[in-house]
Scaffold this active site. Sequence first.
Site, PDB file in Angstrom:
ATOM      1  N   GLY A  90       0.790  -1.221   0.000  1.00 14.49           N
ATOM      2  CA  GLY A  90       0.000   0.000   0.000  1.00 14.49           C
ATOM      3  C   GLY A  90       0.820   1.267   0.000  1.00 14.49           C
ATOM      4  O   GLY A  90       0.310   2.336  -0.341  1.00 14.49           O
ATOM      5  N   ASP A 122      -2.500   7.365   1.635  1.00 17.78           N
ATOM      6  CA  ASP A 122      -1.750   8.265   0.753  1.00 17.78           C
ATOM      7  C   ASP A 122      -0.482   7.629   0.199  1.00 17.78           C
ATOM      8  O   ASP A 122       0.202   8.214  -0.645  1.00 17.78           O
ATOM      9  CB  ASP A 122      -1.418   9.573   1.477  1.00 17.78           C
ATOM     10  CG  ASP A 122      -0.576   9.366   2.736  1.00 17.78           C
ATOM     11  OD1 ASP A 122      -0.080   8.237   2.960  1.00 17.78           O
ATOM     12  OD2 ASP A 122      -0.424  10.341   3.501  1.00 17.78           O
ATOM     13  N   GLY A 123      -0.147   6.430   0.679  1.00 23.17           N
ATOM     14  CA  GLY A 123       1.040   5.759   0.178  1.00 23.17           C
ATOM     15  C   GLY A 123       2.346   6.379   0.625  1.00 23.17           C
ATOM     16  O   GLY A 123       3.417   6.002   0.141  1.00 23.17           O
ATOM     17  N   ARG A 180       6.142 -13.091   0.890  1.00 26.50           N
ATOM     18  CA  ARG A 180       5.700 -13.268   2.268  1.00 26.50           C
ATOM     19  C   ARG A 180       4.821 -14.508   2.386  1.00 26.50           C
ATOM     20  O   ARG A 180       4.334 -15.029   1.374  1.00 26.50           O
ATOM     21  CB  ARG A 180       4.908 -12.032   2.706  1.00 26.50           C
ATOM     22  CG  ARG A 180       5.633 -10.706   2.442  1.00 26.50           C
ATOM     23  CD  ARG A 180       4.660  -9.552   2.211  1.00 26.50           C
ATOM     24  NE  ARG A 180       5.351  -8.308   1.840  1.00 26.50           N
ATOM     25  CZ  ARG A 180       5.827  -7.426   2.706  1.00 26.50           C
ATOM     26  NH1 ARG A 180       5.675  -7.636   4.004  1.00 26.50           N
ATOM     27  NH2 ARG A 180       6.438  -6.338   2.297  1.00 26.50           N
ATOM     28  N   ASP A 249       1.536 -11.408   6.743  1.00 22.39           N
ATOM     29  CA  ASP A 249       2.047 -10.585   5.647  1.00 22.39           C
ATOM     30  C   ASP A 249       3.361  -9.908   6.009  1.00 22.39           C
ATOM     31  O   ASP A 249       3.974  -9.262   5.149  1.00 22.39           O
ATOM     32  CB  ASP A 249       1.012  -9.545   5.213  1.00 22.39           C
ATOM     33  CG  ASP A 249       0.561  -8.654   6.357  1.00 22.39           C
ATOM     34  OD1 ASP A 249      -0.037  -9.184   7.312  1.00 22.39           O
ATOM     35  OD2 ASP A 249       0.802  -7.437   6.312  1.00 22.39           O
ATOM     36  N   ASN A 250       3.804 -10.054   7.256  1.00 24.27           N
ATOM     37  CA  ASN A 250       5.083  -9.492   7.687  1.00 24.27           C
ATOM     38  C   ASN A 250       6.116 -10.578   7.954  1.00 24.27           C
ATOM     39  O   ASN A 250       7.103 -10.337   8.639  1.00 24.27           O
ATOM     40  CB  ASN A 250       4.905  -8.654   8.954  1.00 24.27           C
ATOM     41  CG  ASN A 250       4.058  -7.421   8.714  1.00 24.27           C
ATOM     42  OD1 ASN A 250       3.978  -6.926   7.597  1.00 24.27           O
ATOM     43  ND2 ASN A 250       3.405  -6.932   9.752  1.00 24.27           N
ATOM     44  N   ASP A 259       9.775  -5.443   7.862  1.00 26.92           N
ATOM     45  CA  ASP A 259       8.680  -4.607   8.357  1.00 26.92           C
ATOM     46  C   ASP A 259       8.860  -4.271   9.841  1.00 26.92           C
ATOM     47  O   ASP A 259       8.292  -4.913  10.721  1.00 26.92           O
ATOM     48  CB  ASP A 259       7.326  -5.271   8.096  1.00 26.92           C
ATOM     49  CG  ASP A 259       7.024  -5.357   6.613  1.00 26.92           C
ATOM     50  OD1 ASP A 259       7.464  -4.463   5.870  1.00 26.92           O
ATOM     51  OD2 ASP A 259       6.360  -6.315   6.189  1.00 26.92           O
TER      52      ASP A 259
END
Length: 497
Positions: A90, A122-123, A180, A249-250, A259
């Site tokens: 993201g 907002d990335g 991941r 996902d980490n 992460d």
Amino acid sequence: MTALFPFDNSYARLPSHFFGRVAPTAVEAPRLIRLNRALAVDLGLDPDRLESPEGVEVLAGQRVPEGAEPLAAAYAGHQFGQFVPQLGDGRAILLGEVVGRDGRRDIQLKGSGPTPFSRRGDGRAALGPVLREYLVSEAMHALGIPTTRALAAVTTGEQVIRETALPGAVLTRVASSHIRVGSFQFFAARGDVEGLRALADHAIARHDPEAARADNPYRALLDGVIRRQAALVARWLTVGFIHGVMNTDNMSIAGETIDYGPCAFLDTYDPATAFSSIDRHGRYAYGNQPRIALWNLTRLAEALLPLLSEDETQAVAEAEAALTGFAGQFEAAYHGGLNCKLGLATTRDGDPALAGDLLKTMAENEADFTLTFRRLGEAVPGPDGEPDPAAVEAVRSLFIDPTAYDRWAGGWRRRLKDEAGDAAARRQMMRAANPAFIPRNHRVEEMITAAVERQDFAPFETLLTVLARPYDDQPDFAQYAEPPEGGGRGYRTFCGT
């Protein structure tokens, strides 16, 4: 002139639904905070060109370099135990891959603008979390722990809006890959067996090439991921590291720490320590990390079931057999690490209990984790069989009840008599296993405050210098080895980015 990055991209060759193609978004006024020149050289890059105006524009996402194929990867994941079928990058964009001294590496920009997976975000990334990840990932590398690396940090000249307005920044992250556990879950959740197979084949080629020759390549891939994660989490525990957000996902299948959002290190030893503000129930507490690693790996095994065997019963048996190996591999790595920290080059049946008794005594007496082990290395018996009294007192002073340490130390000294080698060699072994310097949480916060509020990056540079040599005595920086007043109780971390 040769390309700034000699890209040789492989992930971008995978099917289009593996990612969304997206270019970084330009920023107002990029300025280089720091370039990791040594890492640049290892990657086969020219650090002088990266520090040039053109290079800084690339590192800020202002310019897409020649050969890049920017993309945001798709993945799913369990977040605090709850499955989310679509997450994805993201706020990160993979520019491409380069092949350096240590093999193939991803070059990724974090905070470089919105992607198809930004979920109304907002990335962008704030300066504080970018500096935290740069500092801690490089500290972990210096500690000898597998990790993603930081190539550069750049300020954007823009603000990002979180709870308040904060200065923006972009981190250039380097990783063996960004595949991941959640990457496999993405395809499994959709019943996309061909996508799952393509990802697994890519992972084997990249991380486990020997698995391609195994009778069951996908079981061999699973075994490799389990082996790497068991070793990684064991290393985390031996330096007091708390990841803070061990969602699937980490978790990198490469076995690298990835992460660093709410990460922190133990000060006072307490296995129930959880610093993350969003980990209200201690799911990802220090002592819970091995259990969570196995939980995550079980989710990976579930995702791989269609590849392990066409027969469902056999597939489950393969997965269970692989997962059964985690406990033994973790225990061997963890207790081997503790033995090194205690100066024990050989293994005896009673060693885990000896180490466990020390940790229990430390917890009961609120002893500092890092200082206890470091000072223990100076308190080993000398050639005459007796330890230096001043060194012993330095350890005892860390315990509320010093006699509790004395009771434990008697058994430790008896165990050391079973070891060959002289005191000097043992002391050196312990110094190499017990860092003097870790990223102390209060020092990291001071560094972030100075940079965010005063645009003062001197504390950041000083910490990087100190943490590059964690196992060396550095008398000029002795204050950076000291814990905070009160043992760090009440400290909280935030995902931030």
